[in-house]
Design a protein around this motif. Sequence first.
Motif, PDB file in Angstrom:
ATOM      1  N   TYR A   1      74.191  55.788 -60.924  1.00 16.74           N
ATOM      2  CA  TYR A   1      74.790  56.131 -59.617  1.00 16.74           C
ATOM      3  C   TYR A   1      73.991  57.106 -59.052  1.00 16.74           C
ATOM      4  O   TYR A   1      73.375  57.239 -57.848  1.00 16.74           O
ATOM      5  CB  TYR A   1      76.126  56.843 -59.595  1.00 16.74           C
ATOM      6  N   THR A   2      73.488  58.267 -59.605  1.00 18.87           N
ATOM      7  CA  THR A   2      72.658  59.098 -59.113  1.00 18.87           C
ATOM      8  C   THR A   2      71.061  58.467 -58.924  1.00 18.87           C
ATOM      9  O   THR A   2      70.562  59.060 -57.894  1.00 18.87           O
ATOM     10  CB  THR A   2      72.312  60.417 -60.380  1.00 18.87           C
ATOM     11  N   LEU A   3      70.815  57.767 -59.703  1.00 19.86           N
ATOM     12  CA  LEU A   3      69.473  57.232 -59.544  1.00 19.86           C
ATOM     13  C   LEU A   3      69.455  56.346 -58.242  1.00 19.86           C
ATOM     14  O   LEU A   3      68.408  56.331 -57.412  1.00 19.86           O
ATOM     15  CB  LEU A   3      69.099  56.264 -60.668  1.00 19.86           C
ATOM     16  N   CYS A   4      70.576  55.602 -57.850  1.00 21.26           N
ATOM     17  CA  CYS A   4      70.737  54.858 -56.638  1.00 21.26           C
ATOM     18  C   CYS A   4      70.611  55.600 -55.381  1.00 21.26           C
ATOM     19  O   CYS A   4      69.972  55.165 -54.417  1.00 21.26           O
ATOM     20  CB  CYS A   4      71.960  54.004 -56.826  1.00 21.26           C
ATOM     21  N   MET A   5      71.346  56.786 -55.591  1.00 14.68           N
ATOM     22  CA  MET A   5      71.292  57.926 -54.452  1.00 14.68           C
ATOM     23  C   MET A   5      69.875  58.449 -54.271  1.00 14.68           C
ATOM     24  O   MET A   5      69.422  58.595 -53.087  1.00 14.68           O
ATOM     25  CB  MET A   5      72.250  59.058 -54.775  1.00 14.68           C
ATOM     26  N   ALA A   6      69.252  58.756 -55.482  1.00 14.07           N
ATOM     27  CA  ALA A   6      67.652  59.082 -55.056  1.00 14.07           C
ATOM     28  C   ALA A   6      66.888  58.085 -54.595  1.00 14.07           C
ATOM     29  O   ALA A   6      65.862  58.346 -53.751  1.00 14.07           O
ATOM     30  CB  ALA A   6      67.161  59.655 -56.310  1.00 14.07           C
ATOM     31  N   LEU A   7      67.025  56.838 -54.975  1.00 17.06           N
ATOM     32  CA  LEU A   7      66.310  55.720 -54.531  1.00 17.06           C
ATOM     33  C   LEU A   7      66.551  55.243 -52.892  1.00 17.06           C
ATOM     34  O   LEU A   7      65.739  55.224 -52.264  1.00 17.06           O
ATOM     35  CB  LEU A   7      66.788  54.360 -55.147  1.00 17.06           C
TER      36      LEU A   7
END
Length: 253
Positions: free
Chosen positions: A109-115
């Motif tokens: 989830y955090t990675l997707c927000m960063a992306l």
Amino acid sequence: MGHQPKYGISIRALIPNMVTAMALCTGLSAIWFALSARWPEAVMAIVAAGVLDGIDGRIARLLKGQSRFGAELDSLSDNIAFGVSPAIVLFIWSLQYMPRFGWTIALFYTLCMALRLARFNAQIDVEHQPHKSAGFLTGVPAPTAAGLALLPLVIWLETGFDIAQEQWIVGPWMLFVALLAISSVATFSWSSLRIRRSVRMGTIAVAGMLVTILITAPWVALIILCIGYLILIPFSMISYGRTKKRIGIAANN
């Protein structure tokens, strides 16, 4: 004597960045509340960060304080307040009890927000953006995604139903929201929403009622807002298709 140049930066130019910093600190404080199992405060901290994030850009435009520094700070704030904080809050509340995959889902989830935020930054100077040129957004914005991700927790706060805390519900739900954030789905922006004159008064009345519910029953209001937003997504896709077709016809003529 000649004109003496002014040194330093005016407070007016710093105010939007101050608001952004407040959003970052408020959103990050949700983790502190979660560590103390103060779940209502954790949710409201992220909601407050969303409100601050929504007004910092408007303040910057009002005060003519836009800057590249402010844009970068805003993205960093969004990643922490709406990417890191919701993931850790939901991990502490539910996903830590999911064998093997709980932390993986929180990281995803955090990675997707960063992306999503990286994609937004990379496209700032790109002239051809079909969604933006039509007044739409690409995917679900980070603050909205944070609110949607917290929906099971909000339902649990309102109803007390333990099933809302089940990791087998929270985990897939977070994955779904994360994928919506990085998707290419056209979603409504404020500029793309159009209200018919015939329902103008009713819309104002509903907005007033929603604010009243937000004050008297905040969890119910947040649930209504999240469900309402999800219902609007198919309509935004249809509306974008029509707008794109209309723009194409106008360009050919």
